[in-house]
Design a protein around this motif. Structure first.
Motif, PDB file in Angstrom:
ATOM      1  N   LEU A  50       3.093 -28.525 -34.873  1.00 41.23           N
ATOM      2  CA  LEU A  50       2.465 -29.849 -34.929  1.00 41.23           C
ATOM      3  C   LEU A  50       2.800 -30.602 -36.208  1.00 41.23           C
ATOM      4  N   LEU A  55       6.790 -34.911 -33.773  1.00 43.36           N
ATOM      5  CA  LEU A  55       5.464 -34.708 -33.182  1.00 43.36           C
ATOM      6  C   LEU A  55       4.397 -35.458 -33.964  1.00 43.36           C
ATOM      7  N   TYR A  58       4.759 -39.014 -32.914  1.00 42.51           N
ATOM      8  CA  TYR A  58       4.250 -39.212 -31.556  1.00 42.51           C
ATOM      9  C   TYR A  58       2.724 -39.216 -31.530  1.00 42.51           C
ATOM     10  N   ILE A  59       2.113 -38.271 -32.227  1.00 45.39           N
ATOM     11  CA  ILE A  59       0.645 -38.190 -32.232  1.00 45.39           C
ATOM     12  C   ILE A  59       0.044 -39.468 -32.808  1.00 45.39           C
ATOM     13  N   SER A  63      -2.200 -41.715 -30.427  1.00 45.24           N
ATOM     14  CA  SER A  63      -3.593 -41.902 -30.857  1.00 45.24           C
ATOM     15  C   SER A  63      -3.929 -43.384 -30.933  1.00 45.24           C
ATOM     16  N   LEU A  89       2.500 -34.903 -24.822  1.00 45.48           N
ATOM     17  CA  LEU A  89       2.425 -34.028 -25.991  1.00 45.48           C
ATOM     18  C   LEU A  89       2.705 -32.579 -25.613  1.00 45.48           C
TER      19      LEU A  89
END
Length: 385
Positions: A50, A55, A58-59, A63, A89
Motif C-alpha cells: 500500500l 497505489l 490511486y487511493i 478517496s 483497488l
C-alpha cells in the motif's frame, strides 16, 4: 494459483461469457476474494504494498471521488458507488501480490490471454463473414456475447493489439508470433469501423519509437505510414464516412458545464445531459474520460488523475530498458489515447473500460515491483532509477 486463473478469466472472459453479470462474478470469486484473503493473512506485506507510489496516488484519487458523493445528484446508492473504487483497488493489489510472490505469473498469463484474443478475434470475424456479412468497409463487426457492439469489441481487441505490438517491439530477437497475432487483431479492429483504437495504436507505436530509437522503431513508423495509406485508399469509409461524430460539439458543451463547477465538479456518477444546440441530440456521455473526471471531480479530481498517470509514465520512461515496463507503458498509452474520444466510466465494476485504464496500471505495478525485487517479470529486465 487462484489469482493467475482469475486474471486469465478477467482478460479473456468477455470473449467467451455471454452474461456480463457472470463476468462480474468471475472477478469477485477468482480475484477479489482470494486477494482479500491473502492480504488479510499477510498484513506486513499488505502494508508494504500500500506504500507503492501508484497505489498511494490511486487511493488519494479514489478517496476524493468518494468524497464527492456528498454533493452528487446520482440516483445510485452511495454504498453501491463506494464499492467500485474498492474493486479497482483490489485489482491493483492482486497484481502487486502476484509480482511480490512470482512476478512472471502475470506476464505469462497476459501472453496466454493475448493468444486467446487473437484466436477469438479470428474465429469471431470468420463467423461474421460466414453469416453473410460484408467484408471490411461494408458492415461494422459488432462482436458476440458480452462484446455486443463495435466500440466495446474495438476497446478489448485494441488492448491486445497494443500488447502484441509492444511485445514484438520489446523482444530482443524478432519473432513471428506477435506479428501474426497483431495482424489478426488489426483486421478485427478495422472491421469494427471504430477509429478510436486506430488512433490509439498509432500513438502507442510513436511512444514505443520514442522509448527506443533504433532500426525497429524506424520500421514501425514506415509500416504504419504504409498501412495508413493502404487503409485510406482501399477502405476510406472506415475512417471518413462518419466525420467527427459530433465529438467537438460534445466536448464544447461538456467544458461549458464543467466551467460552472470548476473546482470540485458535480460529484461522482452525477446525472449528465449534454444537449447539442441546433439539433435534437442529447448525450449523457462526454466521450472523453478526462472530461468525465473533470465533470465529476472538478480541477481537484483532474489533478489527482494526472498525478496518477504522471507517476506511471515517468517511471516507465526512466526504466524503458525493461521489456515488461515497455509493454505496460504501451498499454497505458493506448488506454489514455483511446479514452480521449470515448468513455465516461473511469471507476466502475469490471468492464471493457478496465482494459483502457486499470489493467494497464495493474501491469505497471507488477513490472515495477518485479524489477525492484530483482525477480523479473518473465522477461529479462534491468531497472534504471
Amino acid at each position: 494459483m487462484v489469482l493467475p486463473a482469475g486474471w486469465l478469466a478477467l482478460l479473456t472472459g468477455l470473449f467467451w461469457i455471454g452474461d456480463r453479470s457472470l463476468f462480474h462474478k468471475l472477478y469477485y470469486a477468482l480475484i477479489a476474494t482470494p486477494a482479500l484473503i491473502a492480504l488479510t493473512m499477510q498484513p506486513t506485506l499488505s502494508a508494504r504494498l500500500l506504500r507503492h507510489p501508484i497505489l498511494i496516488a490511486y487511493i488519494a484519487f479514489a478517496s476524493y471521488m468518494c468524497l464527492t458523493l456528498l454533493w452528487t445528484d446520482s440516483d445510485t446508492s452511495a454504498q453501491s458507488l463506494i464499492k467500485r473504487p474498492v474493486y479497482v483497488l483490489v485489482l491493483l493489489l492482486s497484481a502487486a501480490l502476484m509480482a511480490s510472490d512470482q512476478a512472471h505469473l502475470l506476464s505469462r498469463t497476459l501472453r496466454v490471454a493475448g493468444v486467446a484474443a487473437a484466436i477469438s478475434g479470428a474465429l469471431s470475424y470468420g463467423y461474421f463473414l460466414y453469416s453473410g456479412h460484408g467484408i471490411l468497409g461494408n458492415e461494422r463487426f459488432s462482436g458476440y456475447g458480452a462484446l455486443y457492439n463495435p466500440l466495446l469489441s474495438a476497446h478489448v481487441y485494441g488492448f491486445f493489439a497494443a500488447f502484441w505490438l509492444a511485445s514484438w517491439f520489446a523482444a530482443r530477437e524478432s519473432a513471428a508470433a506477435p506479428l501474426i497475432c497483431l495482424a489478426f487483431l488489426s483486421v478485427v479492429i478495422i472491421a469494427t469501423g471504430s477509429r478510436t483504437p486506430l488512433l490509439a495504436l498509432s500513438t502507442t507505436a510513436l511512444w514505443l519509437c520514442m522509448l527506443n530509437v533504433n532500426r525497429r522503431s524506424l520500421m514501425v513508423i514506415l509500416i504504419g505510414l504504409i498501412l495508413g495509406a493502404v487503409l485510406l485508399y482501399l477502405y476510406p469509409s472506415a475512417i471518413m464516412s462518419r466525420g467527427l461524430s459530433y465529438r467537438p460539439d460534445i466536448w464544447i458543451e461538456a467544458l461549458k458545464l464543467a466551467n460552472e463547477q470548476p473546482l470540485f465538479g458535480y460529484g461522482y456518477e452525477h446525472q449528465l445531459l449534454l444537449e447539442l444546440k441546433g439539433s435534437d441530440l442529447i448525450f449523457n456521455d462526454p466521450h472523453n474520460i478526462e472530461l468525465a473526471v473533470l465533470l465529476a471531480g472538478g480541477l481537484v479530481g483532474l489533478v489527482l488523475w494526472t498525478v496518477l498517470y504522471t507517476i506511471a509514465l515517468v517511471y516507465s520512461w526512466r526504466n524503458r530498458s525493461n521489456p515488461a515496463v515497455v509493454i505496460a507503458s504501451a498499454l497505458l498509452i493506448f488506454g489514455l489515447v483511446a479514452g480521449l474520444t470515448e468513455g465516461r466510466d473511469f471507476l466502475s465494476r469490471p468492464k471493457e473500460h478496465w482494459f483502457l485504464i486499470w489493467i494497464p496500471f495493474a501491469l505497471t505495478i507488477s513490472a515495477w515491483i518485479g524489477a525492484s525485487s530483482g525477480k523479473g517479470n518473465g522477461l529479462e529486465s534491468s531497472q534504471r532509477v
